[in-house]
Design an enzyme around this catalytic site. Structure first.
Site, PDB file in Angstrom:
ATOM      1  N   HIS A  68       0.807  -1.015   0.360  1.00  0.00           N
ATOM      2  CA  HIS A  68       0.158   0.270   0.417  1.00  0.00           C
ATOM      3  C   HIS A  68       1.569   1.472  -0.216  1.00  0.00           C
ATOM      4  CE1 HIS A  68      -2.140  -2.911   2.576  1.00  0.00           C
ATOM      5  NE2 HIS A  68      -3.566  -2.404   1.978  1.00  0.00           N
ATOM      6  N   ASP A  90       1.855   2.221   3.458  1.00  0.00           N
ATOM      7  CA  ASP A  90       3.172   1.201   4.125  1.00  0.00           C
ATOM      8  C   ASP A  90       4.771   1.597   3.995  1.00  0.00           C
ATOM      9  OD1 ASP A  90       0.614  -1.059   4.340  1.00  0.00           O
ATOM     10  OD2 ASP A  90       1.078  -1.893   2.845  1.00  0.00           O
TER      11      ASP A  90
END
Ligand code: XLS
Ligand code: NI
Ligand code: NI
Length: 438
Positions: free
Chosen positions: A101, A104
């Site tokens: 993501h 992340d």
């Protein structure tokens, strides 16, 4: 060079009898099954979020796992250390893909513009690592569940400024995915759903959800993205009713909005069971609609109603899953992403290694058994014979759609009661067991 997994050697295949916990029993990357090496069938991917970011916190308590990467405090240094740790991990395990993501890989407390700068910097850093290894990006995705601005949905928010935020994040994550050579871009927004219809314009929200996907598709294609877009179905959690409920719901959605040429399904095991389906059911529905794209390879706990994201350990589940995947012709752009986390009490860094060895072996054995099931042929043959009535006579006319209700009525008058044969479920389960345990 700093090592984050000092106790972990390169994990090798040692065969089913080994007692070495740091070895594969079934995953033998180059072993050829049905004309393809195992690693190409399985295309394992590391989930950045669970394995590099997850700290064991849950709704009842904080972190149990130290993810400061050697006590670092500078946020960008932590992100780079995560990249180093992730690549060390993937190389030691022989995992050739990763999924991420946007949030992340960059610090999350910055402005939009700073976040974009950070994303560019980290993407470059990851690209440097990729150039020295065989490791590739399976797919990227944007997270719009975490930040409070998305509390009432992302593209389905009542507020167009929130839609714009979601769209801007999608744009930057597609850019990052393209820069990393990603083969897929996934849509999963846990807050695109509702908690009560009393405050919800269902029609507008669904239309808007499709509108963002169309914008993403058109933008991605214009920027040269040739991979697949995926929607990942999930029936509930965090909202009470998620719009991407299950594979059937998503298929209806992509067809209604004309997205079917670019969008496939990313099917998650635990989401299937939460929707009241087996994983095999969800894969089968995707397969027969030519929409099986990728898999989030985890497992649910049927005693717990939520997304437990366990590492896969159930050979029945993986055998029947790999059977569907083989029947679909295998993965092209997709793969098996370990959207799975170690338990809160498994707090050592090494536990992530055991989790992945478990998951990789469970899918590898599933692949071996699925191919044996296909070669054995008894189940496929049973199904073929069972429906053979549709290859001739009145059955063929039904399939060819050359029959009328009058003709079917005349047929009934001529034959009287149909002659039925047994469904043989217990026999077929015995065949399945005999293959799994041989
Ligand atoms: C959550 C989802 C999520 C997606 C990626 O339940 O599985 O992890 O896979 O956003
Ligand atoms: Ni997932
Ligand atoms: Ni999930």
């Amino acid at each position: 060079m700093t090592t984050y997994f000092p106790n972990i050697p390169v994990i090798k295949y040692e065969g089913p009898k080994t007692k070495n916990p740091l070895a594969f029993r079934f995953y033998d990357a180059d072993r050829v099954i049905a004309g393809r090496p195992m690693k190409d069938h399985l295309k394992f991917a590391l989930s950045w979020w669970h394995s590099l970011c997850g700290d064991g916190s849950d709704a009842f308590g904080g972190a149990t796992m130290d993810r400061s990467y050697g006590g670092l405090s500078d946020p960008l240094k932590i992100e780079k250390a995560k990249v180093d740790a992730g690549f060390e991990f993937m190389e030691k395990l022989g995992i050739e893909y990763f999924c991420f993501h946007d949030i992340d890989v960059v610090p999350t407390d910055k402005t939009f513009a700073e976040t974009r700068e950070n994303l560019l910097e980290i993407v470059d850093y990851i690209k440097g690592k990729m150039a020295q290894t065989n490791i590739k990006c399976l797919w990227g995705t944007s997270n719009y569940t975490r930040h409070p601005r998305f509390m009432q949905g992302a593209s389905t928010s009542y507020n167009p400024d929130v839609f714009a935020w979601a769209a801007a994040k999608v744009k930057n994550t597609i850019d990052a995915t393209i820069a990393l050579g990603g083969q897929g871009y996934t849509f999963w927004s846990g807050r695109d759903g509702y908690d009560t219809l009393l405050n919800t314009n269902l029609e507008l929200e669904l239309d808007n959800m499709a509108r963002l996907m169309k914008l993403a598709r058109d933008y991605g294609r214009a920027k040269g993205f040739t991979g697949d877009f995926y929607i990942e179905p999930k029936p509930k959690e965090p909202t009470k009713h998620q719009y991407d409920f299950d594979v059937t719901t998503v298929l209806y959605f992509i067809h209604k909005y004309g997205l079917e040429k670019d969008f496939k399904l990313n099917v998650e095991v635990n989401h299937a069971t939460m929707a009241g389906h087996t994983f095999q059911h969800e894969l089968r529905v995707a397969r027969i609609n030519n929409a099986l794209g990728s898999v989030d390879a985890n497992d649910g706990d049927l005693f717990l109603g939520w997304d437990t994201d366990l590492f896969a350990s159930n050979i029945y589940t993986t055998t029947l899953a790999m059977y569907e995947i083989l029947k679909a012709g295998g993965f092209t752009n997709g793969g098996l992403n370990f959207d799975a986390k170690v338990r809160r009490s498994s707090f050592d860094f090494d536990d992530i290694v055991y989790g992945h060895i478990l998951g990789m072996d469970t899918y590898a054995l599933g692949l071996i058994k699925a191919q044996e099931l296909i070669e054995d042929g008894r189940i496929d043959q049973f199904i073929e014979d069972r429906y053979s009535g549709y290859t001739k006579g009145i059955g063929k006319k039904i399939v060819d759609e050359t029959v009328s209700l009058e003709e079917l009525e005349a047929h009934v008058m001529a034959i009287g009661e149909p002659v039925l044969s047994s469904g043989r479920q217990e026999y077929l389960e015995l065949v399945l067991n005999s293959i799994i345990f041989s």
